[in-house]
Write a protein that holds these residues in place. Structure first.
Motif, PDB file in Angstrom:
ATOM      1  N   UNK A  90       0.850  -1.191   0.000  1.00 60.10           N
ATOM      2  CA  UNK A  90       0.000   0.000   0.000  1.00 60.10           C
ATOM      3  C   UNK A  90       0.886   1.242   0.000  1.00 60.10           C
ATOM      4  N   UNK A  91       0.749   2.139  -0.990  1.00 52.69           N
ATOM      5  CA  UNK A  91       1.617   3.321  -1.043  1.00 52.69           C
ATOM      6  C   UNK A  91       1.468   4.235   0.166  1.00 52.69           C
ATOM      7  N   UNK A  92       0.324   4.194   0.829  1.00 51.18           N
ATOM      8  CA  UNK A  92       0.141   5.055   2.003  1.00 51.18           C
ATOM      9  C   UNK A  92       0.685   4.416   3.274  1.00 51.18           C
ATOM     10  N   UNK A  93       1.220   3.179   3.179  1.00 48.64           N
ATOM     11  CA  UNK A  93       1.693   2.460   4.366  1.00 48.64           C
ATOM     12  C   UNK A  93       2.821   3.192   5.069  1.00 48.64           C
ATOM     13  N   UNK A  94       3.711   3.870   4.351  1.00 42.53           N
ATOM     14  CA  UNK A  94       4.851   4.535   4.962  1.00 42.53           C
ATOM     15  C   UNK A  94       4.556   5.933   5.455  1.00 42.53           C
ATOM     16  N   UNK A  95       3.357   6.423   5.269  1.00 37.55           N
ATOM     17  CA  UNK A  95       3.029   7.800   5.631  1.00 37.55           C
ATOM     18  C   UNK A  95       2.775   8.000   7.120  1.00 37.55           C
ATOM     19  N   UNK A  96       2.361   6.977   7.813  1.00 34.32           N
ATOM     20  CA  UNK A  96       2.078   7.105   9.236  1.00 34.32           C
ATOM     21  C   UNK A  96       3.376   7.176  10.010  1.00 34.32           C
ATOM     22  N   UNK A  97       3.480   8.204  10.831  1.00 38.63           N
ATOM     23  CA  UNK A  97       4.690   8.345  11.640  1.00 38.63           C
ATOM     24  C   UNK A  97       4.611   7.390  12.819  1.00 38.63           C
ATOM     25  N   UNK A  98       5.745   6.884  13.258  1.00 44.00           N
ATOM     26  CA  UNK A  98       5.741   5.954  14.397  1.00 44.00           C
ATOM     27  C   UNK A  98       5.552   6.720  15.711  1.00 44.00           C
ATOM     28  N   UNK A  99       5.143   6.030  16.763  1.00 43.79           N
ATOM     29  CA  UNK A  99       5.064   6.671  18.082  1.00 43.79           C
ATOM     30  C   UNK A  99       6.447   7.178  18.481  1.00 43.79           C
ATOM     31  N   UNK A 100       6.487   8.281  19.240  1.00 45.58           N
ATOM     32  CA  UNK A 100       7.769   8.843  19.671  1.00 45.58           C
ATOM     33  C   UNK A 100       7.818   8.923  21.188  1.00 45.58           C
ATOM     34  N   UNK A 101       8.922   8.477  21.729  1.00 44.22           N
ATOM     35  CA  UNK A 101       9.161   8.594  23.170  1.00 44.22           C
ATOM     36  C   UNK A 101       9.627  10.018  23.444  1.00 44.22           C
ATOM     37  N   UNK A 102       9.052  10.634  24.473  1.00 46.14           N
ATOM     38  CA  UNK A 102       9.421  12.001  24.829  1.00 46.14           C
ATOM     39  C   UNK A 102      10.183  11.959  26.137  1.00 46.14           C
ATOM     40  N   UNK A 103      11.420  12.420  26.083  1.00 45.80           N
ATOM     41  CA  UNK A 103      12.277  12.455  27.263  1.00 45.80           C
ATOM     42  C   UNK A 103      12.622  13.895  27.577  1.00 45.80           C
ATOM     43  N   UNK A 104      12.571  14.232  28.842  1.00 48.90           N
ATOM     44  CA  UNK A 104      12.956  15.549  29.327  1.00 48.90           C
ATOM     45  C   UNK A 104      14.156  15.308  30.235  1.00 48.90           C
ATOM     46  N   UNK A 105      15.319  15.707  29.760  1.00 44.78           N
ATOM     47  CA  UNK A 105      16.544  15.367  30.487  1.00 44.78           C
ATOM     48  C   UNK A 105      16.710  13.862  30.451  1.00 44.78           C
ATOM     49  N   UNK A 106      16.836  13.264  31.614  1.00 48.85           N
ATOM     50  CA  UNK A 106      16.971  11.809  31.686  1.00 48.85           C
ATOM     51  C   UNK A 106      15.672  11.134  32.112  1.00 48.85           C
ATOM     52  N   UNK A 107      14.571  11.898  32.132  1.00 48.07           N
ATOM     53  CA  UNK A 107      13.272  11.374  32.557  1.00 48.07           C
ATOM     54  C   UNK A 107      12.404  11.110  31.328  1.00 48.07           C
ATOM     55  N   UNK A 108      11.839   9.924  31.256  1.00 44.90           N
ATOM     56  CA  UNK A 108      10.909   9.616  30.181  1.00 44.90           C
ATOM     57  C   UNK A 108       9.547  10.163  30.582  1.00 44.90           C
ATOM     58  N   UNK A 109       9.106  11.186  29.854  1.00 48.91           N
ATOM     59  CA  UNK A 109       7.834  11.839  30.163  1.00 48.91           C
ATOM     60  C   UNK A 109       6.664  11.010  29.675  1.00 48.91           C
ATOM     61  N   UNK A 110       6.794  10.445  28.489  1.00 49.94           N
ATOM     62  CA  UNK A 110       5.702   9.660  27.939  1.00 49.94           C
ATOM     63  C   UNK A 110       5.954   9.331  26.489  1.00 49.94           C
ATOM     64  N   UNK A 111       4.867   9.005  25.804  1.00 51.07           N
ATOM     65  CA  UNK A 111       4.953   8.633  24.405  1.00 51.07           C
ATOM     66  C   UNK A 111       3.881   9.391  23.631  1.00 51.07           C
ATOM     67  N   UNK A 112       4.235   9.866  22.449  1.00 53.05           N
ATOM     68  CA  UNK A 112       3.298  10.555  21.566  1.00 53.05           C
ATOM     69  C   UNK A 112       2.918   9.584  20.449  1.00 53.05           C
ATOM     70  N   UNK A 113       1.649   9.199  20.418  1.00 50.44           N
ATOM     71  CA  UNK A 113       1.166   8.206  19.460  1.00 50.44           C
ATOM     72  C   UNK A 113       0.317   8.908  18.400  1.00 50.44           C
ATOM     73  N   UNK A 114       0.681   8.748  17.117  1.00 46.10           N
ATOM     74  CA  UNK A 114      -0.116   9.369  16.055  1.00 46.10           C
ATOM     75  C   UNK A 114      -1.579   8.938  16.125  1.00 46.10           C
TER      76      UNK A 114
END
Length: 109
Positions: free
Chosen positions: A29-53
């Motif tokens: 599917x040509x649109x298969x690569x368009x979705x961005x993956x979830x991103x881990x958000x770190x502030x300094x050395x603390x993992x704040x959370x994850x941003x899920x499209x």
């Protein structure tokens, strides 16, 4: 975490009429690569959370109690979610500094 059980019949040829389950895309599917993956958000050395499209933005899921106030919030992009997490840390740091100054003034008095 719930499991995903899909009944797939095994064949030795590709199926040109294949339909992907909701939320999934077929490999060709040509649109298969368009979705961005979830991103881990770190502030300094603390993992704040994850941003899920999700839809036209990203939903923030906190991984630390310090960021629970942002849990479930939808942002336009992962950078906005990271900015909100940094602002939350900065606000807590300012509040802690004010508290320390007040405590110091009370000790001196």
């Amino acid at each position: 975490m719930p499991s995903l059980d899909i009944d797939l019949t095994q064949t030795d040829r590709p199926d040109s009429d294949a339909v992907a389950p909701a939320g999934f895309a077929l490999a060709d599917d040509p649109s298969a690569g368009r979705t961005k993956p979830p991103r881990v958000i770190e502030i300094g050395e603390v993992t704040a959370g994850i941003a899920v499209p999700e839809g036209r933005g990203v939903r923030f899921f906190s991984s630390s109690r310090d960021f629970d106030g942002l849990d479930g919030a939808v942002f336009r992009n992962a950078e906005q979610a990271a900015r909100a997490a940094r602002e939350r840390v900065a606000a807590r740091t300012r509040a802690a500094a004010r508290h320390d100054r007040v405590a110091e003034l009370r000790r001196r008095a």
